[in-house]
Enzyme design. Sequence first.
Site, short mmCIF file in Angstrom:
data_model
loop_
_atom_site.label_atom_id
_atom_site.label_comp_id
_atom_site.label_asym_id
_atom_site.label_seq_id
_atom_site.Cartn_x
_atom_site.Cartn_y
_atom_site.Cartn_z
N GLY A 257 4.38 -1.52 4.50
CA GLY A 257 4.22 -0.42 3.56
C GLY A 257 3.26 -0.77 2.45
O GLY A 257 2.76 -1.90 2.36
N SER A 258 2.99 0.19 1.57
CA SER A 258 1.96 0.02 0.55
C SER A 258 2.33 -1.07 -0.46
O SER A 258 1.47 -1.85 -0.88
CB SER A 258 1.71 1.34 -0.17
OG SER A 258 2.89 1.83 -0.77
N THR A 259 3.59 -1.14 -0.87
CA THR A 259 3.99 -2.16 -1.84
C THR A 259 3.98 -3.54 -1.20
O THR A 259 3.52 -4.52 -1.80
CB THR A 259 5.39 -1.85 -2.40
OG1 THR A 259 5.44 -0.50 -2.83
CG2 THR A 259 5.69 -2.75 -3.59
N LYS B 155 15.09 2.61 4.05
CA LYS B 155 13.81 2.10 4.47
C LYS B 155 13.39 2.77 5.78
O LYS B 155 14.22 3.35 6.46
CB LYS B 155 13.85 0.57 4.65
CG LYS B 155 14.01 -0.19 3.33
CD LYS B 155 14.05 -1.69 3.52
CE LYS B 155 12.92 -2.24 4.36
NZ LYS B 155 11.58 -1.91 3.83
N ALA C 78 10.88 -0.53 -0.39
CA ALA C 78 11.97 0.37 -0.05
C ALA C 78 11.55 1.79 -0.42
O ALA C 78 10.75 2.00 -1.32
CB ALA C 78 13.26 -0.01 -0.78
N LYS D 276 11.52 4.69 -7.27
CA LYS D 276 12.32 4.53 -6.06
C LYS D 276 13.81 4.38 -6.36
O LYS D 276 14.63 4.41 -5.44
CB LYS D 276 11.83 3.30 -5.26
CG LYS D 276 10.36 3.39 -4.84
CD LYS D 276 10.10 4.53 -3.90
CE LYS D 276 8.63 4.72 -3.60
NZ LYS D 276 7.97 3.55 -3.03
N GLU E 43 12.06 -4.48 10.37
CA GLU E 43 12.38 -4.82 8.98
C GLU E 43 13.83 -5.24 8.83
O GLU E 43 14.14 -6.21 8.13
CB GLU E 43 12.07 -3.62 8.08
CG GLU E 43 10.59 -3.37 7.88
CD GLU E 43 10.30 -2.11 7.09
OE1 GLU E 43 9.22 -2.02 6.49
OE2 GLU E 43 11.15 -1.18 7.09
#
Length: 262
Positions: free
Chosen positions: A34-36, A102, A91, A129, A111
Amino acid sequence: MSGDLSPIDRAKFVAAKRATDFVDDGMRVGLGTGSTAAWLVRCLGEMVRDDGLRIKGVPTSTRTAELARDVGIDVISLDEAKWLDITIDGADEFDGDLNLIKGGGGALLQEKIVATASDQMIVIADAAKEVEHLGAFPLPVEVIPFGWQTTQALIEETLISMDVMGRTSSLRMNGQVPFITDEGNHILDLHLGRIGNARQLALVLNQMPGVVENGLFIDVCDIVIIGYGSGKVEVRDINEGTVSSQQIDFVENDNLFADLAD
């Protein structure tokens, strides 16, 4: 460049940067999707290149594996690692007990396997979030393609007896065709609005034929690191019962901020 980052990307970056403090030389590290998590991989790659950090990375998706290799992280499989020292991942939602939703990126199965095969799981996220109750974000459920419509109908029927606000679901699409996970499965997104008993729901979903795994991560996360657009980070440790915060300064770095593919 860091000066061009949006507040949300600044928040993701400082959370990822703070998480690198938990990674030591020689560790086997689960790398989220994911982006984070992409910010984390870039930060760790910089440490490998500039500081001589030696780690083994176990990615949770093919795209994370590609990024990790691109930034110089030594990538191995979970079978090779057998057990991990730490997993760091993003998350879609987390609550006050550090239970998670998630799977927004479609990698929930890998994951969850990687996270539960780790001594410690750290979640990195922006402040948006955090929720009082899980469920506003659609809950992903990975299902096998065979009979997926029957599985969907069974899930929706079962939701009638669950403590949730909504009971509809949709097949996740990739353009005009169904989204396919790394394991060749489909994903049903459950539009629940609010989940009253996440533990019960997770158990019930995984008992259904056709369901591979669901996106509820219950009692898996040990620490959440929350980033803010101002550069502030907050670290909450559920096991120690502690909360700490600090300010992370932005430093211009062409290698880190250029061409980041989220």
